[in-house]
Motif scaffolding. Structure first.
Motif, PDB file in Angstrom:
ATOM      1  N   SER A  41       0.858  -1.189   0.000  1.00 45.40           N
ATOM      2  CA  SER A  41       0.000   0.000   0.000  1.00 45.40           C
ATOM      3  C   SER A  41       0.888   1.231   0.000  1.00 45.40           C
ATOM      4  O   SER A  41       2.103   1.122   0.164  1.00 45.40           O
ATOM      5  CB  SER A  41      -0.820   0.064   1.286  1.00 45.40           C
ATOM      6  OG  SER A  41      -1.803  -0.920   1.302  1.00 45.40           O
ATOM      7  N   ALA A  42       0.263   2.384  -0.114  1.00 48.76           N
ATOM      8  CA  ALA A  42       0.981   3.646   0.064  1.00 48.76           C
ATOM      9  C   ALA A  42       1.293   3.817   1.550  1.00 48.76           C
ATOM     10  O   ALA A  42       0.654   3.190   2.399  1.00 48.76           O
ATOM     11  CB  ALA A  42       0.093   4.792  -0.399  1.00 48.76           C
ATOM     12  N   THR A  47      -2.550   8.271   0.845  1.00 44.88           N
ATOM     13  CA  THR A  47      -3.686   8.261  -0.085  1.00 44.88           C
ATOM     14  C   THR A  47      -4.721   9.305   0.334  1.00 44.88           C
ATOM     15  O   THR A  47      -5.284  10.001  -0.517  1.00 44.88           O
ATOM     16  CB  THR A  47      -4.323   6.857  -0.172  1.00 44.88           C
ATOM     17  OG1 THR A  47      -3.266   5.910  -0.379  1.00 44.88           O
ATOM     18  CG2 THR A  47      -5.298   6.758  -1.321  1.00 44.88           C
ATOM     19  N   GLU A  74       1.435   4.286  -4.020  1.00 44.78           N
ATOM     20  CA  GLU A  74       1.912   2.909  -4.044  1.00 44.78           C
ATOM     21  C   GLU A  74       3.200   2.769  -4.865  1.00 44.78           C
ATOM     22  O   GLU A  74       3.997   1.864  -4.616  1.00 44.78           O
ATOM     23  CB  GLU A  74       0.823   1.990  -4.617  1.00 44.78           C
ATOM     24  CG  GLU A  74      -0.182   1.431  -3.612  1.00 44.78           C
ATOM     25  CD  GLU A  74      -1.170   2.442  -3.035  1.00 44.78           C
ATOM     26  OE1 GLU A  74      -1.218   3.587  -3.531  1.00 44.78           O
ATOM     27  OE2 GLU A  74      -1.884   2.090  -2.081  1.00 44.78           O
ATOM     28  N   PHE A 137      -3.505  -1.709  -5.385  1.00 41.43           N
ATOM     29  CA  PHE A 137      -4.544  -0.679  -5.556  1.00 41.43           C
ATOM     30  C   PHE A 137      -4.693  -0.200  -6.997  1.00 41.43           C
ATOM     31  O   PHE A 137      -5.642   0.461  -7.331  1.00 41.43           O
ATOM     32  CB  PHE A 137      -4.179   0.473  -4.609  1.00 41.43           C
ATOM     33  CG  PHE A 137      -5.088   1.652  -4.517  1.00 41.43           C
ATOM     34  CD1 PHE A 137      -6.459   1.517  -4.328  1.00 41.43           C
ATOM     35  CD2 PHE A 137      -4.546   2.945  -4.545  1.00 41.43           C
ATOM     36  CE1 PHE A 137      -7.263   2.641  -4.180  1.00 41.43           C
ATOM     37  CE2 PHE A 137      -5.351   4.069  -4.397  1.00 41.43           C
ATOM     38  CZ  PHE A 137      -6.708   3.912  -4.219  1.00 41.43           C
ATOM     39  N   ARG A 151     -11.050   2.427  -2.233  1.00 36.08           N
ATOM     40  CA  ARG A 151     -10.232   2.530  -1.018  1.00 36.08           C
ATOM     41  C   ARG A 151     -10.049   1.154  -0.372  1.00 36.08           C
ATOM     42  O   ARG A 151     -10.971   0.366  -0.333  1.00 36.08           O
ATOM     43  CB  ARG A 151     -10.866   3.512  -0.026  1.00 36.08           C
ATOM     44  CG  ARG A 151     -10.956   4.953  -0.538  1.00 36.08           C
ATOM     45  CD  ARG A 151      -9.622   5.516  -1.001  1.00 36.08           C
ATOM     46  NE  ARG A 151      -8.549   5.447  -0.025  1.00 36.08           N
ATOM     47  CZ  ARG A 151      -8.291   6.371   0.896  1.00 36.08           C
ATOM     48  NH1 ARG A 151      -9.041   7.451   0.961  1.00 36.08           N
ATOM     49  NH2 ARG A 151      -7.277   6.226   1.727  1.00 36.08           N
ATOM     50  N   GLY A 152      -8.838   0.935   0.085  1.00 38.78           N
ATOM     51  CA  GLY A 152      -8.526  -0.373   0.670  1.00 38.78           C
ATOM     52  C   GLY A 152      -8.224  -1.425  -0.384  1.00 38.78           C
ATOM     53  O   GLY A 152      -8.108  -2.615  -0.090  1.00 38.78           O
ATOM     54  N   GLY A 153      -8.069  -0.992  -1.642  1.00 37.19           N
ATOM     55  CA  GLY A 153      -7.990  -1.921  -2.775  1.00 37.19           C
ATOM     56  C   GLY A 153      -6.748  -2.794  -2.843  1.00 37.19           C
ATOM     57  O   GLY A 153      -6.725  -3.769  -3.593  1.00 37.19           O
ATOM     58  N   SER A 154      -5.725  -2.472  -2.057  1.00 36.80           N
ATOM     59  CA  SER A 154      -4.526  -3.333  -2.099  1.00 36.80           C
ATOM     60  C   SER A 154      -4.833  -4.736  -1.589  1.00 36.80           C
ATOM     61  O   SER A 154      -4.178  -5.700  -1.990  1.00 36.80           O
ATOM     62  CB  SER A 154      -3.401  -2.735  -1.252  1.00 36.80           C
ATOM     63  OG  SER A 154      -3.014  -1.509  -1.784  1.00 36.80           O
ATOM     64  N   ASP A 155      -5.806  -4.852  -0.704  1.00 38.54           N
ATOM     65  CA  ASP A 155      -6.213  -6.197  -0.252  1.00 38.54           C
ATOM     66  C   ASP A 155      -6.680  -7.015  -1.459  1.00 38.54           C
ATOM     67  O   ASP A 155      -6.368  -8.195  -1.592  1.00 38.54           O
ATOM     68  CB  ASP A 155      -7.391  -6.117   0.745  1.00 38.54           C
ATOM     69  CG  ASP A 155      -7.032  -5.348   2.001  1.00 38.54           C
ATOM     70  OD1 ASP A 155      -5.866  -5.411   2.419  1.00 38.54           O
ATOM     71  OD2 ASP A 155      -7.935  -4.684   2.568  1.00 38.54           O
TER      72      ASP A 155
END
Ligand code: ADP
Ligand code: ASP
Ligand code: MG
Length: 412
Positions: A41-42, A47, A74, A137, A151-155
């Motif tokens: 993530s960043a 972000t 990121e 992300f 948002r939270g897209g790295s998961d």
């Protein structure tokens, strides 16, 4: 060699020291013989800062440019993580979304991953590279523009890579040591769960539990990814964290397994709309065209040919929703007296598979809130959840009271 996916969230890469700490964990897995895909993530807060800059520059922004800006955090951590690993003599390189490429649709700011070809990275693993560091992300649209996954897209990036590379496991490293019965930051009695079912995690995530992005849980469920949530600050252990798994793998089961909340919910009321066939379509059609994610809806009993219609949507979509409805009024023939937007609300929800077979949960929830003097503004239910919209100032109180009432601090 077997592949492992390790995702580090914003707090786990917030400083150069923390990146080093995370890199050491990656090193441990490399030493065990894994080829590792690291999703970063960043740095924490980055972000939010980028989103703030976009909003300040252009409140009704072009989503393609929003993505160009907010995806950049990121890129920094991916490069820094790769450099840190190289300093540890671990062969690593960074990849931005478009380089993999992470192919998404064109729904800017909430794009969906459509395909992740594995050949580029696999070829590098075959040449001796041990770690592929991928910027989470982000992806690339069919038009060749940078997209982001919400948002939270790295998961979601992490789980999608685990599925595409048939990884042995997908480890999500974050700032809490697993999934709890509710957010441990607002309820000190929250209990860490060793396991949680995909279905329950999906509901908790979609109702606001930020610990995993909803879409990541959907993908893990569909592709049977072994998904674990754990802390990057605790000592490594095989039993650490929470396993998100199929319902059959779980022995214990409380009727209610978790309480979630969302601050990012707004309530909008159209006062005195005409009560006639087609009115709901005339309201929610334009909202859908404007990309508004409407959640709860209530229509009051009509009087004198008029009714009030209330719905909830994410706070950051209120300006767009207002614009869409004003336009429907002036150009689409939608009549209403007034539009009231209330951003001072919060949604609190109780979730549990056990609700399918046990009644009385809703009654207990309403009674608990009433004992605390909390007024319920909107209610929504499904098979395994009950949600209420309340005044935001009572949100934490409501979460704690419900956690107590359903005795979530105790395992069944
Ligand atoms: P990251 O930056 O690592 O992705 P997030 O902030 O997105 O981390 O998610 C972790 C946060 O989720 C925790 O700090 C915690 O406050 C919050 N959270 C909300 N509900 C839960 C829950 N049920 N269990 C664990 N954490 C939760
Ligand atoms: N940096 C992005 C965000 O804050 C994605 C993520 O961290 O998962 O939403
Ligand atoms: Mg997150």
């Amino acid at each position: 060699m077997p592949v492992l996916v390790m995702k580090f969230g914003g707090t786990s890469v917030a400083t150069l020291d923390r990146i080093k700490r995370a890199a050491k964990r990656v090193g441990l897995e490399v030493a065990k013989g894994y080829d590792v895909i690291v999703i970063v993530s960043a740095m924490s807060g980055k972000t939010n800062e980028l989103v703030g800059w976009v909003n300040e520059t252009s409140p009704l922004y072009d989503a393609r440019e929003y993505d160009a800006v907010v995806s950049s955090g990121e890129n920094v951590t991916a490069g820094l993580m790769s450099l840190t690993l190289q300093e540890m003599d671990i062969p690593a390189r960074s990849w931005q979304g478009w380089q993999v490429p992470v192919k998404t649709n064109s729904a800017h700011s909430s794009a969906r991953i459509e395909e992740i070809p594995s050949d580029n990275i696999m070829a590098k693993f075959a040449e001796g590279m041990r770690v592929a560091v991928v910027a989470g992300f982000q992806g690339v649209s069919p038009e060749g523009r940078i997209t982001t996954l919400g948002r939270g897209g790295s998961d979601t990036t992490a789980v999608a890579f685990a599925a595409a590379f048939d990884a042995e496991r997908c480890d999500i490293y974050t700032d809490v040591d697993g999934v709890y019965t509710t957010d441990p930051r607002i309820a000190s009695k929250a209990r860490k769960l060793d396991k949680i079912s995909f279905e329950e995690m999906l509901e908790l995530a979609s109702l606001g539990a930020k610990v995993l992005q909803t879409r990541s849980v959907e993908l893990a469920m569909r592709y049977k990814v072994k998904l674990r949530v754990l802390s990057s600050f605790e000592e490594p252990s095989d039993e650490a964290g929470t396993l998100v798994c199929a319902e059959e793998e779980i022995m214990e089961s409380n009727v209610v397994s978790g309480v979630a909340y969302s601050r990012d919910e707004a309530k909008m009321t159209l006062v005195a709309v005409e009560d006639r066939p087609g009115i709901a379509a005339a309201i929610f059609g334009p909202l859908s065209d404007a990309g508004i994610n409407v959640d709860m809806i209530i229509q009051n009993i009509g009087e004198d040919g008029c009714t009030d219609m209330t719905f909830s949507c994410p706070t950051d979509q209120v300006i767009r929703a207002e614009k869409a409805l004003e336009l429907a009024k002036t150009e689409g023939g939608l009549n209403f007296a007034e539009l009231i937007s209330d951003t001072n609300v919060a949604k609190v929800s109780a979730v549990g598979i056990g609700m399918r077979s046990q009644s009385g949960v809703a009654a207990k929830m309403f009674k608990t809130l009433s004992n605390e003097g909390i007024n319920i503004q909107v209610i929504a239910t499904s098979e395994i959840k009950i949600s209420v919209l309340i005044d935001r100032k009572y949100m934490e109180l409501a979460v704690q009271a419900l956690h107590d009432a359903f005795e979530l601090e105790k395992a069944s």
